[in-house]
Design a protein around this motif. Structure first.
Motif, PDB file in Angstrom:
ATOM      1  N   LEU A 114       3.578 -10.223  -4.261  1.00 49.41           N
ATOM      2  CA  LEU A 114       2.431  -9.328  -4.387  1.00 49.41           C
ATOM      3  C   LEU A 114       2.458  -8.639  -5.745  1.00 49.41           C
ATOM      4  O   LEU A 114       3.528  -8.253  -6.229  1.00 49.41           O
ATOM      5  CB  LEU A 114       2.478  -8.259  -3.298  1.00 49.41           C
ATOM      6  CG  LEU A 114       1.723  -8.485  -1.987  1.00 49.41           C
ATOM      7  CD1 LEU A 114       2.038  -7.354  -1.014  1.00 49.41           C
ATOM      8  CD2 LEU A 114       0.224  -8.578  -2.222  1.00 49.41           C
ATOM      9  N   GLY A 123      -2.166  -7.617   1.223  1.00 48.96           N
ATOM     10  CA  GLY A 123      -1.353  -8.831   1.287  1.00 48.96           C
ATOM     11  C   GLY A 123      -1.528  -9.602   2.572  1.00 48.96           C
ATOM     12  O   GLY A 123      -1.528 -10.838   2.583  1.00 48.96           O
ATOM     13  N   THR A 296      -3.925 -14.140  -5.994  1.00 50.51           N
ATOM     14  CA  THR A 296      -3.019 -13.086  -6.442  1.00 50.51           C
ATOM     15  C   THR A 296      -3.507 -12.471  -7.750  1.00 50.51           C
ATOM     16  O   THR A 296      -3.408 -11.252  -7.950  1.00 50.51           O
ATOM     17  CB  THR A 296      -1.594 -13.639  -6.597  1.00 50.51           C
ATOM     18  OG1 THR A 296      -1.159 -14.188  -5.346  1.00 50.51           O
ATOM     19  CG2 THR A 296      -0.626 -12.556  -7.021  1.00 50.51           C
TER      20      THR A 296
END
Length: 345
Positions: A114, A123, A296
């Motif tokens: 993360l 997440g 991400t």
């Protein structure tokens, strides 16, 4: 450690919270202390046996998605360290144990670091919803195979059902990548959520009716939409074919509203449109890795979030209340259902 298990398919009553010994990570594996375990529609469908597949193992710990902290590393694992915050995907795919437990062991490729400061709630939403949305947005003719700022500039995306978890992810990712985003919803409340996610044009299909919905989408996209992210082809395919641009893509990721569709050949082939079927479990390693990296990056850019301010209300449950969490998702609750498994600290 505490773990949710089931030994037979059925109603939410088959879910039991038990004590189990934590597994040790083998070569190429990562053990994660789970902070949040997400409940997706695929989880209750697998639990109930509605997919027809049954249980693949004598005892199963459910849930594909989650977030947490790296607890231990197996031999040969690179790019992660104990204590790193991570998100995970496909935790229970072809494996007996998912994220509905305090410690879970996964192959390295299913564990993603993360970004600094990213909440664990975010997440836990990056597996099924965001990776599915990424795939739907990256398979069109002449379109990008990866997402980044500007990758969808000049393109229009129609997200059918913009208040759902995948719809919300598709709106956020498409807007981050520079697309003009049109979405359909079924109420004023859901329209507000879609706008919070970043949709530029929102159409309440129940208020406008089928013809009015086509007209509204066409007004927002006079040349047609380049990509449709489709949750309900049985209901929407006729509309999709009226608004798709030449050589556009209708990416179908669910069968809400029915499992069968019929096609009129001439109306279908005149646009040179393509149908892209999207199922996360079979998209392949390359597509999963690309999605993990791009999603991400969107989080790191501050372009992907959860909570009502991002169009995705959160519903938190204790691990012991897993049955109620499943019932909420099965009942069609709007937003994201999360189990609070352990303390983030």
């Amino acid at each position: 450690m505490r773990a949710v298990v089931l030994t037979q398919p059925g109603s939410s009553d088959v879910l039991q919270v038990v004590e189990r010994e934590p597994a040790e990570p083998g070569a190429g594996e990562v053990r994660v202390r789970v902070v949040r375990s997400a409940v997706n529609p695929t989880d209750w469908k697998s639990r109930s046996g509605s997919t027809g597949a049954g249980l693949a193992f004598a005892e199963v710990v459910p849930h594909q998605d989650g977030s947490g902290v790296v607890d231990a590393l197996g031999e040969g694992v690179e790019g992660l360290a104990v204590g790193d915050p991570v998100w995970v995907m496909l935790a229970a795919h072809q494996r007996p144990t998912g994220t509905a437990q305090e410690l879970t062991v996964l192959p390295r490729e299913r564990v993603v670091k993360l970004p600094d400061g990213a909440p664990y709630d975010v997440g836990a939403d990056l597996g099924v919803p965001a990776v599915t949305a990424h795939r739907a947005l990256t398979t069109s003719e002449g379109g990008p195979t990866r997402l980044s700022p500007g990758a969808l500039a000049g393109r229009t995306v129609l997200v059918q059902g913009g208040a759902g978890a995948v719809g919300n992810a598709a709106i956020q990712l498409a807007a981050w990548a520079g697309a003009t985003v049109v979405t359909t919803v079924s109420s004023d409340a859901k329209a507000a959520l879609a706008r919070a996610a970043g949709a530029h044009h929102v159409v309440d299909y129940r208020a406008t009716g089928p013809e009015g919905t086509v007209a509204a989408v066409r007004e927002a996209a006079p040349d047609g939409v380049d990509v449709v992210v489709e949750v309900s082809p049985a209901r929407n395919l006729g509309l999709d074919l009226q608004v798709i641009a030449p050589r556009g893509t209708i990416a179908i990721y669910a069968n809400d509203g029915g499992d069968e569709v019929s096609l009129t050949v001439r109306k279908t082939f005149t646009t040179n449109a393509r149908f892209q079927w999207v199922l996360l479990y079979t998209v392949g390693a390359e597509a999963l890795a690309a999605a993990a990296e791009d999603v991400t990056a969107a989080v790191a850019d501050g372009a992907f979030g959860v909570g009502e301010e991002h169009g995705l209300p959160l519903h938190h449950y204790r691990l012991e209340d897993v049955a109620a969490a499943h019932e909420a998702v099965e009942g069609g609750v709007v937003g994201k259902v999360l189990l609070d498994v352990s303390d983030p600290a």
